[in-house]
Design an enzyme around this catalytic site. Structure first.
Site, PDB file in Angstrom:
ATOM      1  N   ASN A 115      19.147  -2.304   9.349  1.00 41.40           N
ATOM      2  CA  ASN A 115      19.808  -1.025   9.041  1.00 41.40           C
ATOM      3  C   ASN A 115      20.213  -0.247  10.292  1.00 41.40           C
ATOM      4  O   ASN A 115      21.181   0.506  10.242  1.00 41.40           O
ATOM      5  CB  ASN A 115      18.846  -0.181   8.189  1.00 41.40           C
ATOM      6  CG  ASN A 115      19.188   1.293   8.234  1.00 41.40           C
ATOM      7  OD1 ASN A 115      20.082   1.756   7.530  1.00 41.40           O
ATOM      8  ND2 ASN A 115      18.510   2.052   9.102  1.00 41.40           N
ATOM      9  N   PRO A 136      27.170   1.519   2.355  1.00 36.28           N
ATOM     10  CA  PRO A 136      27.119   2.929   1.954  1.00 36.28           C
ATOM     11  C   PRO A 136      28.434   3.627   2.280  1.00 36.28           C
ATOM     12  O   PRO A 136      29.110   3.289   3.248  1.00 36.28           O
ATOM     13  CB  PRO A 136      25.989   3.509   2.821  1.00 36.28           C
ATOM     14  CG  PRO A 136      25.275   2.345   3.425  1.00 36.28           C
ATOM     15  CD  PRO A 136      26.281   1.250   3.500  1.00 36.28           C
ATOM     16  N   LYS A 188      31.098  -3.218  11.617  1.00 39.49           N
ATOM     17  CA  LYS A 188      30.707  -3.252  10.205  1.00 39.49           C
ATOM     18  C   LYS A 188      31.460  -4.337   9.429  1.00 39.49           C
ATOM     19  O   LYS A 188      30.898  -4.979   8.540  1.00 39.49           O
ATOM     20  CB  LYS A 188      30.905  -1.875   9.571  1.00 39.49           C
ATOM     21  CG  LYS A 188      30.002  -0.800  10.166  1.00 39.49           C
ATOM     22  CD  LYS A 188      28.518  -1.131   9.956  1.00 39.49           C
ATOM     23  CE  LYS A 188      27.582  -0.044  10.451  1.00 39.49           C
ATOM     24  NZ  LYS A 188      26.185  -0.341  10.171  1.00 39.49           N
ATOM     25  N   ILE A 248      19.186   6.766   6.341  1.00 39.77           N
ATOM     26  CA  ILE A 248      19.241   5.715   5.323  1.00 39.77           C
ATOM     27  C   ILE A 248      18.068   4.747   5.472  1.00 39.77           C
ATOM     28  O   ILE A 248      17.461   4.325   4.473  1.00 39.77           O
ATOM     29  CB  ILE A 248      20.605   4.984   5.406  1.00 39.77           C
ATOM     30  CG1 ILE A 248      21.725   5.917   4.901  1.00 39.77           C
ATOM     31  CG2 ILE A 248      20.576   3.677   4.620  1.00 39.77           C
ATOM     32  CD1 ILE A 248      23.133   5.368   5.046  1.00 39.77           C
ATOM     33  N   ASP A 286      13.876  -1.641  19.912  1.00 41.30           N
ATOM     34  CA  ASP A 286      15.308  -1.451  20.161  1.00 41.30           C
ATOM     35  C   ASP A 286      15.988  -2.735  19.680  1.00 41.30           C
ATOM     36  O   ASP A 286      15.784  -3.810  20.267  1.00 41.30           O
ATOM     37  CB  ASP A 286      15.544  -1.236  21.658  1.00 41.30           C
ATOM     38  CG  ASP A 286      17.022  -1.127  22.002  1.00 41.30           C
ATOM     39  OD1 ASP A 286      17.875  -1.456  21.152  1.00 41.30           O
ATOM     40  OD2 ASP A 286      17.323  -0.723  23.141  1.00 41.30           O
ATOM     41  N   VAL A 287      16.784  -2.638  18.625  1.00 46.50           N
ATOM     42  CA  VAL A 287      17.315  -3.857  17.990  1.00 46.50           C
ATOM     43  C   VAL A 287      18.293  -4.627  18.880  1.00 46.50           C
ATOM     44  O   VAL A 287      18.617  -5.773  18.582  1.00 46.50           O
ATOM     45  CB  VAL A 287      17.987  -3.565  16.623  1.00 46.50           C
ATOM     46  CG1 VAL A 287      16.987  -3.060  15.609  1.00 46.50           C
ATOM     47  CG2 VAL A 287      19.177  -2.630  16.771  1.00 46.50           C
ATOM     48  N   THR A 290      23.011  12.258   6.291  1.00 43.04           N
ATOM     49  CA  THR A 290      22.040  11.946   7.357  1.00 43.04           C
ATOM     50  C   THR A 290      22.515  12.637   8.632  1.00 43.04           C
ATOM     51  O   THR A 290      23.599  13.206   8.668  1.00 43.04           O
ATOM     52  CB  THR A 290      21.998  10.427   7.647  1.00 43.04           C
ATOM     53  OG1 THR A 290      23.239  10.049   8.248  1.00 43.04           O
ATOM     54  CG2 THR A 290      21.757   9.590   6.408  1.00 43.04           C
ATOM     55  N   TYR A 329      33.068   0.949  15.647  1.00 40.29           N
ATOM     56  CA  TYR A 329      32.191   0.988  14.472  1.00 40.29           C
ATOM     57  C   TYR A 329      32.763   0.114  13.351  1.00 40.29           C
ATOM     58  O   TYR A 329      32.050  -0.715  12.767  1.00 40.29           O
ATOM     59  CB  TYR A 329      32.048   2.447  14.020  1.00 40.29           C
ATOM     60  CG  TYR A 329      31.085   2.674  12.882  1.00 40.29           C
ATOM     61  CD1 TYR A 329      29.715   2.672  13.088  1.00 40.29           C
ATOM     62  CD2 TYR A 329      31.553   2.922  11.596  1.00 40.29           C
ATOM     63  CE1 TYR A 329      28.825   2.902  12.042  1.00 40.29           C
ATOM     64  CE2 TYR A 329      30.681   3.156  10.549  1.00 40.29           C
ATOM     65  CZ  TYR A 329      29.317   3.144  10.764  1.00 40.29           C
ATOM     66  OH  TYR A 329      28.451   3.371   9.733  1.00 40.29           O
TER      67      TYR A 329
HETATM   68  P1  NAD Z   1      20.857   8.034  11.541  1.00 41.58           P
HETATM   69  O1  NAD Z   1      21.480   8.267  12.868  1.00 41.58           O
HETATM   70  O2  NAD Z   1      20.567   9.185  10.675  1.00 41.58           O
HETATM   71  O3  NAD Z   1      19.539   7.153  11.712  1.00 41.58           O
HETATM   72  C1  NAD Z   1      19.601   5.970  12.484  1.00 41.58           C
HETATM   73  C2  NAD Z   1      18.201   5.507  12.860  1.00 41.58           C
HETATM   74  O4  NAD Z   1      18.373   4.325  13.656  1.00 41.58           O
HETATM   75  C3  NAD Z   1      17.438   6.514  13.734  1.00 41.58           C
HETATM   76  O5  NAD Z   1      16.084   6.582  13.319  1.00 41.58           O
HETATM   77  C4  NAD Z   1      17.553   5.930  15.135  1.00 41.58           C
HETATM   78  O6  NAD Z   1      16.447   6.271  15.962  1.00 41.58           O
HETATM   79  C5  NAD Z   1      17.593   4.440  14.836  1.00 41.58           C
HETATM   80  N1  NAD Z   1      18.206   3.656  15.910  1.00 41.58           N
HETATM   81  C6  NAD Z   1      19.307   3.955  16.638  1.00 41.58           C
HETATM   82  N2  NAD Z   1      19.516   3.016  17.569  1.00 41.58           N
HETATM   83  C7  NAD Z   1      18.522   2.097  17.423  1.00 41.58           C
HETATM   84  C8  NAD Z   1      18.191   0.897  18.092  1.00 41.58           C
HETATM   85  N3  NAD Z   1      18.902   0.456  19.148  1.00 41.58           N
HETATM   86  N4  NAD Z   1      17.116   0.200  17.656  1.00 41.58           N
HETATM   87  C9  NAD Z   1      16.362   0.652  16.630  1.00 41.58           C
HETATM   88  N5  NAD Z   1      16.617   1.792  15.968  1.00 41.58           N
HETATM   89  C10 NAD Z   1      17.689   2.506  16.358  1.00 41.58           C
HETATM   90  O7  NAD Z   1      21.886   7.051  10.814  1.00 41.58           O
HETATM   91  P2  NAD Z   1      22.068   6.713   9.261  1.00 41.58           P
HETATM   92  O8  NAD Z   1      23.178   7.538   8.737  1.00 41.58           O
HETATM   93  O9  NAD Z   1      20.770   6.707   8.591  1.00 41.58           O
HETATM   94  O10 NAD Z   1      22.631   5.232   9.389  1.00 41.58           O
HETATM   95  C11 NAD Z   1      21.831   4.085   9.087  1.00 41.58           C
HETATM   96  C12 NAD Z   1      22.764   2.914   8.845  1.00 41.58           C
HETATM   97  O11 NAD Z   1      23.647   3.232   7.759  1.00 41.58           O
HETATM   98  C13 NAD Z   1      23.663   2.600  10.044  1.00 41.58           C
HETATM   99  O12 NAD Z   1      23.826   1.208  10.173  1.00 41.58           O
HETATM  100  C14 NAD Z   1      24.969   3.247   9.663  1.00 41.58           C
HETATM  101  O13 NAD Z   1      26.064   2.640  10.298  1.00 41.58           O
HETATM  102  C15 NAD Z   1      24.987   3.030   8.154  1.00 41.58           C
HETATM  103  N6  NAD Z   1      25.871   3.935   7.419  1.00 41.58           N
HETATM  104  C16 NAD Z   1      25.673   5.280   7.430  1.00 41.58           C
HETATM  105  C17 NAD Z   1      26.545   6.101   6.679  1.00 41.58           C
HETATM  106  C18 NAD Z   1      26.369   7.582   6.607  1.00 41.58           C
HETATM  107  O14 NAD Z   1      27.274   8.276   6.044  1.00 41.58           O
HETATM  108  N7  NAD Z   1      25.297   8.154   7.070  1.00 41.58           N
HETATM  109  C19 NAD Z   1      27.597   5.516   5.959  1.00 41.58           C
HETATM  110  C20 NAD Z   1      27.763   4.140   5.997  1.00 41.58           C
HETATM  111  C21 NAD Z   1      26.884   3.355   6.718  1.00 41.58           C
END
Ligand code: NAD
Length: 256
Positions: free
Chosen positions: A94, A188, A162, A19, A68-69, A193, A158
């Protein structure tokens, strides 16, 4: 694409994959300069780096900062990179992680690991960004989840993170509005992903799953990215304290 975000600079945490990558590409596609702030420059699951795709496919520009956030010093460096690129206008918190665990098995360190990335990263990412934005204005977008609105028993840490991001967004909208900073959350639903692991399902499982979603498909990172463009742009100039579901209609409909 448009020039909605020309001359704007954004930081997108977790922008290497999923995302965050969709958001970074959409913002750059509408003219923004984007700092991709991630622990890893490579996309999860492989592929072209986000910054290279920005250079190839968009009229914006991109830079990568290792971040690293859960560490405020890393967040400060990411925001500083945006300041050097012209001044931070858009902060997208994000980056997030997901643990699927039985509630009774969760340890204090599991809890700390998840909350440090998801909630602490969003809290201090917003604070560090807002300190830079307070004289010139700006906008903060927090990526929460449908898990901010409903409980998943195998993802309790989680859901806690959120839900907190959603109300933190409301509180920051009040705290920062007078300084010209708009704060909104995107929620979302199921999005394709590495985190959602949809690729592990077979065709029948996928079909059953999509029957529950009014729009009959999973979300794509670009679906979320385009909503982020709206929230970041002047089209949303009177939108603050909003939490916007991007879930194909799933959360608010009857799925029985
Ligand atoms: P993903 O795992 O595909 O990508 C996450 C990215 O965050 C990766 O590039 C990873 O390297 C990076 N990351 C992880 N830990 C980190 C840290 N400590 N510091 C910096 N970067 C870091 O995940 P996604 O599905 O793209 O999720 C992105 C956001 O969307 C998240 O907050 C997730 O909770 C939210 N979300 C995802 C979904 C879904 O269905 N995929 C649904 C609702 C919400």
């Amino acid at each position: 694409m448009t020039e909605l975000l020309t001359d704007r600079t954004a930081v997108v945490t977790g922008g290497s994959s999923g995302i965050g990558r969709g958001i970074a590409l959409s913002l750059a596609g509408h003219g923004a300069d984007v700092v991709v702030a991630d622990i890893d420059p490579e996309p999860r699951g492989g592929g072209i780096k986000t910054v290279d795709l920005i250079a190839e496919d968009t009229n914006g520009s991109g830079a990568f900062v290792e971040c690293d956030v859960s560490k405020t010093s890393d967040l400060e460096q990411a925001v500083e990179a945006a300041e050097e690129a012209g001044g931070l206008d858009i902060m997208v918190n994000n980056a997030g992680i997901l643990h699927r665990q039985p509630f009774l098995d969760i340890t204090e360190s599991d809890y700390d690991d998840l909350l440090d990335v998801n909630l602490r990263g969003t809290f201090f990412g917003s604070q560090i960004a807002a300190r830079k934005m307070r004289f010139s204005g700006g906008t903060i977008i927090n990526v929460a989840s449908d898990a901010a609105l409903k409980g998943y028993g195998n993802r309790t840490t989680y859901c806690a993170s959120k839900g907190a991001i959603r109300t933190l967004t409301f509180a920051m909208a009040e705290a920062l509005g007078p300084q010209g900073i708009r704060v909104n959350a995107i929620l979302p639903g199921l999005t394709e992903t590495q985190m959602s692991s949809l690729q592990r399902l077979n065709d029948d499982e996928m079909e059953d799953l999509f029957k529950k979603i009014p729009l009959r498909r999973a979300g794509q990172p670009s679906d979320v990215g385009d909503v982020a463009v709206f929230l970041a742009s002047d089209l949303a100039r009177y939108v603050s304290g909003a939490s916007l579901l991007v879930d194909g209609g799933l959360t608010n409909t009857d799925t029985l």
